[in-house]
Scaffold this active site. Structure first.
Site, PDB file in Angstrom:
ATOM      1  N   HIS A  77       0.815  -1.217   0.000  1.00 37.97           N
ATOM      2  CA  HIS A  77       0.000   0.000   0.000  1.00 37.97           C
ATOM      3  C   HIS A  77       0.853   1.274   0.000  1.00 37.97           C
ATOM      4  CE1 HIS A  77       0.254   0.271   4.531  1.00 37.97           C
ATOM      5  NE2 HIS A  77       0.251   1.543   4.228  1.00 37.97           N
TER       6      HIS A  77
ATOM      7  N   ASP B 125      -0.763  -7.350   1.592  1.00 36.55           N
ATOM      8  CA  ASP B 125      -0.083  -6.053   1.674  1.00 36.55           C
ATOM      9  C   ASP B 125       1.427  -6.252   1.874  1.00 36.55           C
ATOM     10  OD1 ASP B 125       0.365  -3.376   1.781  1.00 36.55           O
ATOM     11  OD2 ASP B 125      -0.601  -3.044   3.723  1.00 36.55           O
TER      12      ASP B 125
HETATM   13  N1  ARG Z   1      -1.294   2.664   6.995  1.00 39.16           N
HETATM   14  C1  ARG Z   1      -0.341   3.233   7.863  1.00 39.16           C
HETATM   15  C2  ARG Z   1       0.870   3.772   7.099  1.00 39.16           C
HETATM   16  O1  ARG Z   1       0.772   3.906   5.901  1.00 39.16           O
HETATM   17  C3  ARG Z   1       0.040   2.355   9.005  1.00 39.16           C
HETATM   18  C4  ARG Z   1      -1.115   2.107   9.855  1.00 39.16           C
HETATM   19  C5  ARG Z   1      -0.824   1.284  11.030  1.00 39.16           C
HETATM   20  N2  ARG Z   1      -1.806   1.690  11.973  1.00 39.16           N
HETATM   21  C6  ARG Z   1      -2.025   1.122  13.111  1.00 39.16           C
HETATM   22  N3  ARG Z   1      -2.913   1.665  13.895  1.00 39.16           N
HETATM   23  N4  ARG Z   1      -1.365   0.084  13.498  1.00 39.16           N
HETATM   24  O2  ARG Z   1       1.827   4.208   7.657  1.00 39.16           O
END
Ligand code: ARG
Length: 400
Positions: free
Chosen positions: A198, A252
């Site tokens: 992602h 992912d």
């Molecule tokens: N999607 C986030 C990023 O791109 C990481 C999210 C992880 N979040 C969590 N609450 N563990 O950095």
């Protein structure tokens, strides 16, 4: 003459010659080692030709540590080389007695729960890879085990704390264009990183899928890079999992090939990869690391953060999360929130220490609802599910 501690005298020529003559060893203490001698950790001097010869001449194993074992030899716990015939011979030859265990657990029928040696034979022991014990008859479970070693003595992520320099030497920072730190990644060997798919999805303004817009920083502690150990690379090849789903976040995972390999040092070390049957039991204490947001609203951290999180049982987590988890996902943190990864930690490692002291990659930071919220633990990409995919794409790792 040299006067030993017990009152006896020894010829001066026997002093500092590598052989202990006095009962108290005093004739081999406080020696200036000559150019053809090796200086042991305990400060004794031994002939250079005794280094890595399979005999613990220093009596602290320092002359047999970190040896590359020749063919016909195998490495004990601290890389002490012994002849293969010492394996399973009924004598405990390794300093940490590891080579006589499980000599009869090999060669069971292979199932989805057994560990598969390179020769195709299977064993029943959990987490056999790189545990310091030779389990496979072909020794393949202890090959490719130069990994997972923290170089420091151990002394936000949301609610974590500052890492110690060298504590997480596989942690990598990925910088996008002029934006700077955008995602984390993990060093798995000299050439390759693992990160999250992602991180490389295009959005309106930015073409994150363009590998040439990224810069990779390895061996960093502070994002100011005041530490000169930092190595920087470009991405030569970017492999995004073909089944990645940007709605469900399934699959992912991404592989990044470096423009040039890195050399390992105290700040740069690869993590160990778990075999497909490796078990990270619920409640195991693991660490998530990264420069991501210190709170849900930001900002990024300058200093690398670590947060201790617990592996959460898949069924429990899925119940909590209204069954949106797939088998490729793993929850870690606390159902009550508190310590968690956050934006900017994505792609970075979730690592767990095995009894051998080696750190294994359990997950990749993937997603979460908010950060550290009650009822919303962090969700990670489950590495054990991807060994075959990694193997297919780049042939990484022997332990799988
Ligand atoms: N999607 C986030 C990023 O791109 C990481 C999210 C992880 N979040 C969590 N609450 N563990 O950095």
């Amino acid at each position: 003459m040299h006067l030993c501690g017990d009152g006896r005298c020894e010829l001066m020529s026997n002093k500092c010659d590598g052989w202990v003559h006095c009962k108290d060893g005093s004739d081999e203490m406080n020696c200036e080692c000559t150019s053809d001698q090796f200086r042991c950790q305990n400060k004794m001097c031994k002939p250079l030709i005794w280094v890595c010869d399979g005999v613990d001449d220093c009596e602290d194993t320092s002359d047999e540590a970190n040896c590359d074992c020749a063919a016909g030899f195998f490495a004990c716990h601290k890389n002490w080389c012994l002849p293969i015939t010492a394996l399973c011979d009924g004598n405990a030859d390794c300093p940490n007695d590891n080579e006589e265990v499980n000599c009869d657990k090999t060669d069971v029928n292979c199932t989805t729960d057994t560990y598969k040696c390179v020769d195709g034979k299977c064993i029943v022991k959990p987490n056999a890879e790189c545990d310091g014990v030779w389990d496979c008859f072909d020794l393949s479970d202890e090959l490719y085990c130069d990994c997972g070693n923290q170089q420091t003595v151990r002394s936000r992520i949301v609610n974590g704390n500052d890492a110690v320099i060298g504590e997480w030497p596989w942690q990598v920072s990925l910088h996008f264009g002029s934006i700077g730190h955008t995602c984390g990644a993990t060093l798995i060997n000299n050439w390759w990183l693992l990160s999250a798919s992602h991180c490389f999805q295009d959005v309106e303004l930015y073409k994150y899928s363009d590998r040439q817009s990224w810069r990779v920083y390895i061996g960093a502690h502070s994002l100011t890079f005041s530490d000169s150990e930092v190595e920087s690379r470009l991405i030569k090849r970017l492999i995004i999992h073909e089944q990645f789903d940007n709605v469900t976040m399934d699959y992912d995972i991404a592989l990044l090939e470096l423009s040039a390999p890195v050399r390992y040092n105290s700040y740069i070390q690869p993590v160990c990869l778990p075999s497909p049957v490796h078990i990270f039991p619920a409640n195991q204490r693991c660490y998530v690391t990264g420069w991501g947001f210190l709170q849900e609203s930001g900002p990024l951290s300058i200093i690398l953060q670590k947060g201790e999180v617990r592996i959460i049982n898949q069924t429990t987590c899925n119940n909590f999360m209204e069954n949106i988890l797939t088998p490729r996902m793993l929850c870690a943190g606390y159902l009550t929130g508190e310590v968690d990864a956050c934006e900017g930690d994505s792609g970075g490692p979730l690592v767990c220490e095995e009894p051998s002291g080696k750190w294994f990659l359990a997950g990749i930071v993937s997603w979460g609802q908010g950060c550290g919220r009650y009822g919303h633990p962090g969700v990670y990409t489950r590495i054990t599910k991807f060994r075959e995919w990694m193997h297919r794409n780049v042939g990484i790792g022997g332990n799988y």
